[in-house]
Write an enzyme that holds these catalytic residues in place. Structure first.
Site, PDB file in Angstrom:
ATOM      1  CG  LEU A  11      -1.787  -1.222   1.440  1.00 20.21           C
ATOM      2  CD1 LEU A  11      -2.828  -0.950   2.530  1.00 20.21           C
ATOM      3  CD2 LEU A  11      -2.467  -1.675   0.148  1.00 20.21           C
ATOM      4  NE  ARG A  18       1.548  13.070   9.463  1.00 20.04           N
ATOM      5  CZ  ARG A  18       1.360  12.017  10.252  1.00 20.04           C
ATOM      6  NH1 ARG A  18       1.791  12.038  11.506  1.00 20.04           N
ATOM      7  NH2 ARG A  18       0.744  10.938   9.805  1.00 20.04           N
TER       8      ARG A  18
HETATM    9  C1  UD1 Z   1      -2.806   1.496  10.453  1.00 18.16           C
HETATM   10  C2  UD1 Z   1      -3.655   0.397  11.101  1.00 18.16           C
HETATM   11  C3  UD1 Z   1      -3.391   0.411  12.600  1.00 18.16           C
HETATM   12  C4  UD1 Z   1      -1.916   0.203  12.880  1.00 18.16           C
HETATM   13  C5  UD1 Z   1      -1.105   1.269  12.136  1.00 18.16           C
HETATM   14  C6  UD1 Z   1       0.357   0.954  12.260  1.00 18.16           C
HETATM   15  C7  UD1 Z   1      -5.692   0.184   9.781  1.00 18.16           C
HETATM   16  C8  UD1 Z   1      -7.120   0.524   9.695  1.00 18.16           C
HETATM   17  N1  UD1 Z   1      -5.030   0.657  10.828  1.00 18.16           N
HETATM   18  O1  UD1 Z   1      -3.289   2.726  10.953  1.00 18.16           O
HETATM   19  O2  UD1 Z   1      -4.129  -0.630  13.226  1.00 18.16           O
HETATM   20  O3  UD1 Z   1      -1.674   0.256  14.262  1.00 18.16           O
HETATM   21  O4  UD1 Z   1      -1.435   1.276  10.734  1.00 18.16           O
HETATM   22  O5  UD1 Z   1       1.094   2.016  11.747  1.00 18.16           O
HETATM   23  O6  UD1 Z   1      -5.177  -0.507   8.921  1.00 18.16           O
HETATM   24  N2  UD1 Z   1      -3.162   3.592   2.800  1.00 18.16           N
HETATM   25  C9  UD1 Z   1      -3.559   3.571   1.490  1.00 18.16           C
HETATM   26  N3  UD1 Z   1      -4.842   3.901   1.167  1.00 18.16           N
HETATM   27  C10 UD1 Z   1      -5.751   4.216   2.105  1.00 18.16           C
HETATM   28  C11 UD1 Z   1      -5.356   4.243   3.460  1.00 18.16           C
HETATM   29  C12 UD1 Z   1      -4.055   3.915   3.768  1.00 18.16           C
HETATM   30  O7  UD1 Z   1      -2.754   3.271   0.614  1.00 18.16           O
HETATM   31  O8  UD1 Z   1      -6.907   4.477   1.737  1.00 18.16           O
HETATM   32  C13 UD1 Z   1      -1.793   3.254   3.166  1.00 18.16           C
HETATM   33  C14 UD1 Z   1      -1.023   4.429   3.726  1.00 18.16           C
HETATM   34  O9  UD1 Z   1      -0.347   5.115   2.696  1.00 18.16           O
HETATM   35  C15 UD1 Z   1      -0.069   3.779   4.690  1.00 18.16           C
HETATM   36  C16 UD1 Z   1      -0.829   2.557   5.171  1.00 18.16           C
HETATM   37  O10 UD1 Z   1      -1.811   2.298   4.200  1.00 18.16           O
HETATM   38  O11 UD1 Z   1       1.095   3.342   4.060  1.00 18.16           O
HETATM   39  C17 UD1 Z   1      -1.447   2.748   6.531  1.00 18.16           C
HETATM   40  O12 UD1 Z   1      -2.398   3.762   6.482  1.00 18.16           O
HETATM   41  P1  UD1 Z   1      -2.570   4.821   7.625  1.00 18.16           P
HETATM   42  O13 UD1 Z   1      -3.675   5.712   7.268  1.00 18.16           O
HETATM   43  O14 UD1 Z   1      -1.264   5.423   7.946  1.00 18.16           O
HETATM   44  O15 UD1 Z   1      -3.042   3.867   8.809  1.00 18.16           O
HETATM   45  P2  UD1 Z   1      -2.930   4.154  10.350  1.00 18.16           P
HETATM   46  O16 UD1 Z   1      -4.011   5.067  10.753  1.00 18.16           O
HETATM   47  O17 UD1 Z   1      -1.561   4.511  10.705  1.00 18.16           O
END
Ligand code: UD1
Ligand code: CA
Length: 456
Positions: A11, A18
């Site tokens: 992903l 940031r």
């Molecule tokens: C996520 C986890 C959380 C975990 C944390 C660890 C979920 C719902 N939550 O939260 O349990 O503790 O990671 O760091 O999975 N991304 C996409 N498309 C999207 C959303 C996200 O590509 O629509 C990618 C982001 O670029 C990133 C990763 O997925 O690389 C994680 O997404 P992020 O929104 O950072 O999740 P967290 O809220 O950190």
């Protein structure tokens, strides 16, 4: 038994605001390699033969970069960023091909170790439908919590959706998961978005699988290895962790690093046994150091090869195409670019060698410069075996200096020098006895006359 097939879904659709950067977050480098490329590599070492890369913002740039680090990766675009489950489903076509194992990874979590992924895959091989990689951060705030009941993992609750009681749990979700291919689409399609953020959470598949009576489990990885990068301070932290691991590996492989914390490796540095690296050395991309080489302090290398028992520095700069053969020497304040320094040749002090060959056993005097550039084109200098180039010589390329020839110091050499010849390219010295004293007197008299007229 045939090995289990594995697809890794990376992903990388995050905006990475940031980072405050014009470049997509996942292309920021660690040890000279984009962080997402580290992720793709690790997936491959954990046995993922196929890679699906989910991109969003800056997708074209990431796609282009992927041609270099994962040429076989399939790119999927998640146009709207609706959550991690939604992002995984962007790769639906790839998932539908039916791999045994899926590894969901984050493009911004580059330090994960292949062993952690392999352990998660073992869980799948032993019958689990979902294996979550957990970790215990110093402070769990912001992370999804692993909710266990009777020793079973039954749910992951995002921080914002936790009860006060759940928020006290220290065992958290690293975000990375292994999912059994045959259950994946069914689980993912059941995920809804009725939560605090209104997102489709990948983490919900834990509860869905548990309710369906499928086996779900958690493994544990170190905090360092699942560090997620959101800003440049975290990028530097990740770099530091990566460097620490790499230095340790270099030492365990037989290199001596006198002050390891001051030596910086690139993702592709090759370094042999019995190499000694003194403090404050920088290895840029594409550097090879053969066994027994000695790298003195403050040297900077990039695109260079240092042969067996060769010696460089202190303060040597090797630029792309520098190829130092066995037992050659490039000393202090010397720069070598796109040039071969053959066996036993010495370039010891304050010299620039560019677009050249320095033959075996040749000796290049201090301050020698290959004048390789006329402002438009680069030209070659060929220095034969055993030649002796006197100090402060300019070799104006294109030029060939014959084997065993001798160049007088201070020369500007513009014409080919044959083998065994002696060449001067400067005016001969003229000495006039007593003339110095006479000159001195003349200057002193003139100064005194000037002072006298000023006083009057
Ligand atoms: C996520 C986890 C959380 C975990 C944390 C660890 C979920 C719902 N939550 O939260 O349990 O503790 O990671 O760091 O999975 N991304 C996409 N498309 C999207 C959303 C996200 O590509 O629509 C990618 C982001 O670029 C990133 C990763 O997925 O690389 C994680 O997404 P992020 O929104 O950072 O999740 P967290 O809220 O950190
Ligand atoms: Ca995150």
């Amino acid at each position: 038994m045939t090995p289990r097939t594995c697809l890794s879904i990376i992903l990388a659709a995050g905006e990475g605001t940031r980072m405050k950067s014009a470049m997509p977050k996942v292309l920021h480098g660690i040890a000279g390699l984009p962080m997402v490329a580290h992720v793709a590599r690790t997936a491959q070492s954990a046995g993922a033969s196929d890679v699906a890369l989910v991109v969003g913002h800056g997708g074209d740039e990431v796609r282009k970069a992927a041609e270099g680090f994962a040429p076989k990766a399939e790119i999927f675009v998640q146009a709207e960023r609706l959550g991690t489950a939604h992002a995984v489903l962007a790769a639906r076509q790839a998932i539908a091909r039916g791999h045994d194992d899926l590894l969901v990874m984050f493009g911004d979590t580059p330090l994960v170790e292949a062993e952690s992924l392999a352990t998660a895959r073992t869980g799948l091989a032993e019958g689990a439908a979902v294996v979550v990689i957990g970790f215990r951060p110093p402070s769990p705030a912001g992370y999804g919590r692993l909710i266990e009941k009777d020793g079973r993992l039954i749910a992951i609750r995002e921080d914002k959706d936790c009860t006060d009681e759940e928020r006290k749990i220290g065992f958290c979700n690293a975000g990375l998961m292994a999912i059994a291919g045959r259950h994946a689409l069914q689980l993912l399609d059941e995920v809804g978005n009725a939560n605090a953020k209104g997102e489709f959470y990948l983490t919900d598949i834990v509860e869905i699988a548990d309710r369906a009576g499928l086996k779900v489990m958690a493994t544990e990885a170190s905090f360092e290895s699942v560090l997620g990068i959101n800003n440049r301070a975290e990028l530097a932290e990740a770099e530091a962790i990566w460097q620490k691991r790499r230095r340790r590996k270099a030492m365990l492989d037989g290199a001596t690093l006198i002050a390891p914390e001051t030596v910086y490796f690139s993702h592709d540095t090759q370094i042999g046994a019995d190499v000694t690296v003194e403090p404050n050395v920088w290895f840029g991309v594409d550097v090879k150091i053969a066994d027994g080489a000695l790298i003195h302090a403050y040297s900077h290398l990039e695109g260079a090869s240092v042969g067996p028992r060769a010696e460089i520095g202190p303060f040597a700069r090797l630029r792309p195409g520098a190829d130092l053969h066995e037992k050659s020497k490039v000393g202090n304040f010397c720069e070598v670019k796109k040039a071969t320094v053959e066996k036993g040749a010495k370039v010891n002090h304050l010299t620039y060698i560019g677009d050249a060959r320095v033959g075996a056993g040749a000796n290049i005097g201090a301050g020698t410069i290959t004048c390789n550039y006329d402002g438009y084109s680069k030209f070659f200098t060929d220095i034969g075996e055993g030649a002796f180039i006197g100090s402060n010589t300019s070799l104006v390329a294109p030029i060939a200096i014959g084997a065993r020839s001798y160049i007088a110091s201070g020369s500007v050499i513009t014409e080919e020098v044959p083998e065994d010849a002696l060449a001067f390219g400067r005016a001969r010295q003229k000495t006039m006895p007593g003339k110095g004293k006479e000159l001195r007197q003349r200057f002193a008299d003139a100064a005194a006359a000037k002072k006298k007229s000023a006083a009057e």
